[in-house]
Design an enzyme around this catalytic site. Structure first.
Site, short mmCIF file in Angstrom:
data_model
loop_
_atom_site.label_atom_id
_atom_site.label_comp_id
_atom_site.label_asym_id
_atom_site.label_seq_id
_atom_site.Cartn_x
_atom_site.Cartn_y
_atom_site.Cartn_z
N LYS A 284 -2.90 15.29 -6.52
CA LYS A 284 -3.76 14.80 -7.60
C LYS A 284 -3.54 15.51 -8.94
O LYS A 284 -4.11 15.12 -9.95
CB LYS A 284 -5.24 14.95 -7.20
CG LYS A 284 -5.69 14.00 -6.13
CD LYS A 284 -7.16 14.14 -5.84
CE LYS A 284 -7.46 15.33 -4.96
NZ LYS A 284 -7.00 15.17 -3.58
N ALA B 267 -8.09 8.60 -0.17
CA ALA B 267 -7.06 8.68 0.89
C ALA B 267 -6.39 7.32 1.07
O ALA B 267 -5.73 6.84 0.16
CB ALA B 267 -7.67 9.20 2.18
N LEU C 100 -7.84 4.38 1.39
CA LEU C 100 -8.61 3.24 0.89
C LEU C 100 -7.95 2.62 -0.35
O LEU C 100 -7.44 3.34 -1.21
CB LEU C 100 -10.03 3.68 0.53
CG LEU C 100 -10.94 4.12 1.68
CD1 LEU C 100 -12.29 4.56 1.13
CD2 LEU C 100 -11.11 3.00 2.69
N LYS D 90 -11.08 13.01 -9.15
CA LYS D 90 -11.01 11.64 -8.68
C LYS D 90 -11.71 10.67 -9.63
O LYS D 90 -11.18 9.60 -9.94
CB LYS D 90 -11.60 11.54 -7.27
CG LYS D 90 -10.75 12.24 -6.21
CD LYS D 90 -11.42 12.22 -4.85
CE LYS D 90 -10.55 12.90 -3.79
NZ LYS D 90 -11.20 12.94 -2.47
N GLY E 9 -8.65 12.78 6.04
CA GLY E 9 -7.94 12.84 7.31
C GLY E 9 -6.46 12.63 7.12
O GLY E 9 -6.04 11.81 6.29
#
Length: 813
Positions: free
Chosen positions: A578, A610, A612, A681, A795
């Protein structure tokens, strides 16, 4: 009547010559002329011999001795002992003559073109004589033809022009008058009207065979070499190159002119004039079909026949305002080059007449510059014309096909493919027949260009994707597992072959152009070189592989700083890291601009949510004309996991340790718990929505006591233990209101904030379990009921799958 030519590899040694004889057995009933090249590699050694002698280097004698021994050994291995004497005597006699010539060159310290031709002619004279004598030794009549008495040329030594009127008559009279069925003739060699030996240019044995075929009106000409015919591209560059079963004379000429080495360019003309079909066959696989060259009808869908390239090219540019509207400039340019016997390979001129470019062989540059600057000296001095500009180390790539003219969009597809792979085109030419499209590019890009064009026009089975990955820890390891698992699926369903060509972690780096075995990558990486980021990136760039994507699965700031270097080389970047997108806005925007400018992709879907499709959904909304009014999100799988599992019955620090152990946190969990990761984010989402937001612009209401940020990660855990009462209080205040604790990010009216909030049961955030993330997009089209993206937001597996998806996206453009 048939004419067969066998190349140097076909007669490289006694075993190969026996293969030639076996092939010739099938023509025993027909009158046949066999044209023979020098034994493989001999011509180069003869050139070396003459050059050494001219340079007063006595090493020429050693080369001559090696050549003599090789030919004598070939005779001894080929002929029965009782019948070797005559042939050995001929070989010795030839080498005695060659030795005398070279000694004269040595003494004079000079190698004229005429003498050079005489020296290099011995290769074909010797090999053809050996083949003829082998036939005689097996009691099969074979007449050796001295082509110096049959093929008449001018005095242009090294590349002599044939006098076809005289030559055709001499060949026809000689062969037709003989009762012998089999003739052996040296290729490449001829003679001028005075009887002095000339040569027909490197590769001239093909031409010799075509001259014989045309003069004798042969049934067919067969060119026997060491490949299975002509191919759609150079197989040394394109492993998936395909054999061309049939091709027209014109297409074959175009491909050979632009570098296809299977057949010598002048070969086609004598046979095309008489409509004699040409077979290109493999001596070492005679059962293969090969390539048939003739006036072939077009086949539906086969509008591109092949891709060829010519290297060691220079581009000459004559420019100047004084050229506009003035006739004769082009004529003077070509006259100046013609006087120096410089061949022009490609021509292109601007419509304004301000400039004209020609491509020539690199070896001719110096004399071209002198000739052209002299021819235009008055205009150059007057400032009307600039001094000749020269660009070196270029290549020409050519797309060839008779049916291109009836299929629109070929040029667009060609240059689109080159552009997407960062290949700059310096000049373009398309013949009036529309049979080829040629482009001048950097030599360093030639292999890459041929590969991607072949992939675009011929490889309907799959597209190759070359992947470099840095960061092979938890997420990176899962990514490699997924790539290995899905290889067959990708080839079958997406026609995509993914090849990992580079791997790196913080300690080691591995670059392997042929691909890294995904079932053994850990061992290979452990045994590779020490990691040097600059060297790793330079290695990826230097290999210049087509369809390359660089994947960053680290949290390393140094890696994030090299994206620009990659994008500027048209290498797409997939970033799980990021840091780049949350760096100062100018750098984020610079990367976006570089990606657009160099036809690369900069993808970072996993920066938020992640696996999505958060960023993808946001971009789809914007591209379709929607406008973002507000975004609300729970963007930390770590924090959501922690607050879903903390109920005051066990220490807060223990729950955080569990989150880290299960792979949900950054290496330093304070980046998550302190809100920094969520700030990054929401800033990335705001930037993607068009807002120029910086980290300092984001309000962060932290829930961690300030003392937790001091010291090491272990100090952090110990301090959290001491602050358990604080966390108990946070939980109780929310529970007493019937609420849950969620760390929420918000963007509205150009402002962003993050912080811990009490979430009531009616909220979309209330029923958010485990490590799930959720993003609510309130837009012009979704003003009250938001568009919701929800699912696992942390995850290793889901993050790796998001990176995987971005990798595939780079291949689908």
């Amino acid at each position: 009547m048939r004419v067969l030519k066998f190349g140097g590899t076909s007669v490289a040694n006694a075993d190969n010559i026996k293969k030639v004889i076996n092939i010739l057995e099938q023509y025993s009933q027909d009158k046949t002329v066999v044209v023979i090249s020098a034994l493989g590699g001999v011509t180069d050694l003869l050139i070396k011999t003459g050059t050494l002698a001219a340079n007063k280097d006595e090493a020429y004698k050693e080369v001559l001795s090696e050549l003599e021994k090789r030919h004598l050994d070939t005779v001894k291995a080929l002929l029965p002992v009782t019948q070797q004497s005559s042939c050995l005597s001929k070989v010795k006699q030839q080498f005695n003559e060659l030795d005398e010539i070279c000694e004269g060159v040595y003494r004079l310290n000079e190698l004229s073109p005429r003498t050079r031709d005489r020296i290099i002619s011995f290769g074909e004279l010797l090999s053809s004589q050996i083949v003829a004598d082998y036939y005689a030794a097996t009691n099969q009549p074979c007449e050796w033809l001295d082509v110096r008495k049959l093929i008449r040329t001018n005095n242009n030594f090294g590349f002599a022009a044939v006098d076809f009127d005289v030559t055709n008559q001499l060949i026809a009279d000689k062969v037709n008058a003989s009762t012998t069925k089999l003739f052996a003739a040296p290729g490449f060699v001829a003679a001028n009207a005075d009887g002095h030996t000339t040569t027909l240019g490197r590769g001239g044995s093909d031409y010799t065979a075509a001259i014989f075929a045309g003069a004798l009106q042969a049934e067919a000409l067969e060119i026997w070499t060491d490949v299975n015919g002509m191919m759609t591209a150079d197989p040394r560059w394109v492993p998936n190159a395909k054999n061309i079963a049939e091709i027209s004379y014109q297409e074959a000429m175009e491909l050979s002119h632009f570098g296809a080495k299977v057949i010598y360019p002048p070969t086609i003309q004598p046979v095309m004039a008489r409509q004699i079909p040409v077979w290109v066959k493999n001596t070492f696989a005679p059962q293969e079909y090969g390539t048939l060259i003739r006036n072939t009808p077009s086949v539906e869908g086969e509008f591109i026949r092949g891709i060829s390239s010519m290297n060691n090219i220079a581009l000459l540019s004559l420019e100047g305002s004084g050229m506009i509207g003035i006739p004769g400039f082009s004529k003077r340019l070509f006259e100046a080059l013609a006087k120096e016997e410089i061949n022009v390979i490609l021509i292109t001129q601007s419509s304004s007449e301000h400039a004209i470019c020609v491509a020539i062989n690199l070896a001719d540059v110096e004399k071209a510059v002198k000739a052209v600057d002299l021819a235009f000296e008055p205009e150059i001095k007057a400032g009307k014309v600039d001094a000749l500009k020269v660009e070196r180390n270029l290549s020409i790539i050519a797309l060839v096909g008779d049916q291109m003219k009836s299929h629109p969009g070929i040029s667009g597809k060609m240059f689109g493919v080159l552009g997407r792979n960062g290949i700059n085109v310096r000049a373009i030419a398309q013949g009036s027949s529309e049979r080829n499209i040629s482009a001048v590019i950097s030599f360093n890009d030639a292999k890459k260009a041929v590969t991607v064009l072949h992939e675009a026009f011929f490889e309907f089975e799959y597209k190759n994707l070359n992947v470099a990955i840095t960061g092979v820890g938890n997420v990176g390891g899962k990514l490699l597992d997924q790539l290995a698992q899905q290889q067959a699926y990708l080839q079958q369903h997406l026609k995509l072959k993914v090849k990992v060509v580079a791997l790196a972690n913080s300690r080691k780096m591995l670059l392997k152009e042929e691909g890294i075995a995904l079932d053994n990558w850990k061992q290979e990486l452990d045994n590779s070189a020490d990691m040097q980021l600059d060297e790793f990136v330079a290695g990826v760039v230097a290999r210049n592989l087509p369809n390359t994507v660089f994947v960053d699965v680290t949290a390393n700031a140094d890696v994030a700083q090299i994206y620009g270097k990659l994008l500027s080389k048209s290498i797409s970047v997939v970033a799980c890291n990021k840091i780049a997108c949350s760096s100062p806005y100018n750098y984020y925007q610079q990367l976006k601009s570089l990606a657009a400018a160099y036809n690369a992709l900069f993808l970072f879907e996993t920066n938020v949510g992640a696996g999505l499709p958060v960023i993808g959904t946001l971009n789809d909304l914007l591209r379709s004309g929607d406008r973002i009014n507000r975004m609300q999100a729970v963007l930390s799988g770590t924090l959501n996991f922690v607050f879903n599992n903390y109920d005051g019955t066990r220490p807060f620090a223990e729950v955080v340790r569990q989150a880290q152990a299960e792979g949900y946190t950054e290496p330093d969990p304070r980046l998550d718990l302190g809100g920094t990761d969520v700030m990054r984010k929401i800033m990335i989402l705001a930037r993607e929505a068009g807002e120029q937001l910086e980290m300092d612009d984001i309000s962060n209401t932290q829930f961690l006591p300030a003392s937790c940020f001091d010291g090491s990660v272990e100090d952090f855990y110990q301090e959290m233990g001491k602050q358990e009462a604080h966390f108990q209080k946070l939980y109780k205040e929310a529970a007493d209101k019937g609420c849950k604790l969620k760390f929420v990010a918000t963007f509205e009216n150009g402002k962003a904030s993050v912080g811990l909030q009490h979430i009531p049961p009616a909220s979309d955030f209330y029923h958010l379990y485990g490590k799930d993330n959720i993003v609510l997009f309130y837009t012009q089209r979704y003003p009250e009921q938001p568009l919701v993206v929800k699912g696992a937001g942390a995850g290793a597996d889901v993050t790796a799958s998001g990176v995987f998806a971005d990798i595939i996206r780079t291949a689908r453009v």
